[in-house]
Design a protein around this motif. Structure first.
Motif, PDB file in Angstrom:
ATOM      1  N   ASP A  33      76.765 126.162 123.222  1.00  6.26           N
ATOM      2  CA  ASP A  33      76.568 126.305 124.650  1.00  6.26           C
ATOM      3  C   ASP A  33      77.676 125.226 125.253  1.00  6.26           C
ATOM      4  O   ASP A  33      78.435 125.588 126.422  1.00  6.26           O
ATOM      5  N   SER A  36      81.258 125.856 125.317  1.00  2.00           N
ATOM      6  CA  SER A  36      81.841 126.951 125.901  1.00  2.00           C
ATOM      7  C   SER A  36      81.638 126.839 127.541  1.00  2.00           C
ATOM      8  O   SER A  36      82.387 127.578 128.091  1.00  2.00           O
ATOM      9  N   HIS A  37      80.930 126.056 127.837  1.00  2.00           N
ATOM     10  CA  HIS A  37      80.801 126.078 129.296  1.00  2.00           C
ATOM     11  C   HIS A  37      81.244 124.646 129.946  1.00  2.00           C
ATOM     12  O   HIS A  37      81.189 124.411 131.314  1.00  2.00           O
TER      13      HIS A  37
END
Length: 70
Positions: A33, A36-37
């Protein structure tokens, strides 16, 4: 950080609660997470911020415990 060797479970519980309240909210379930962010720079800055907050909170809690013993 090696907290297990220098802190009891109550101190670690307090450390986590206080530190989490001092950090900006981010929903990160796992490292995937985060990757990817967040950019690499944002990830590094956030990890640095987490480390700083944990150190500051640990100092605060240890000083508070010493003051209570007086």
């Amino acid at each position: 950080m090696g907290l297990e060797s220098e802190c009891d479970s109550f101190l670690i519980d307090d450390l986590c609660c206080i530190a989490l309240n001092k950090l900006p909210s981010k929903y990160i379930c796992c490292r995937v997470d985060a990757m990817s962010h967040m950019t690499d720079r944002e990830t590094h800055e956030f990890e640095s911020m987490v480390s700083d907050v944990l150190q500051q909170t640990l100092v605060y809690l240890k000083e508070d415990r010493r003051a209570r013993k007086l």
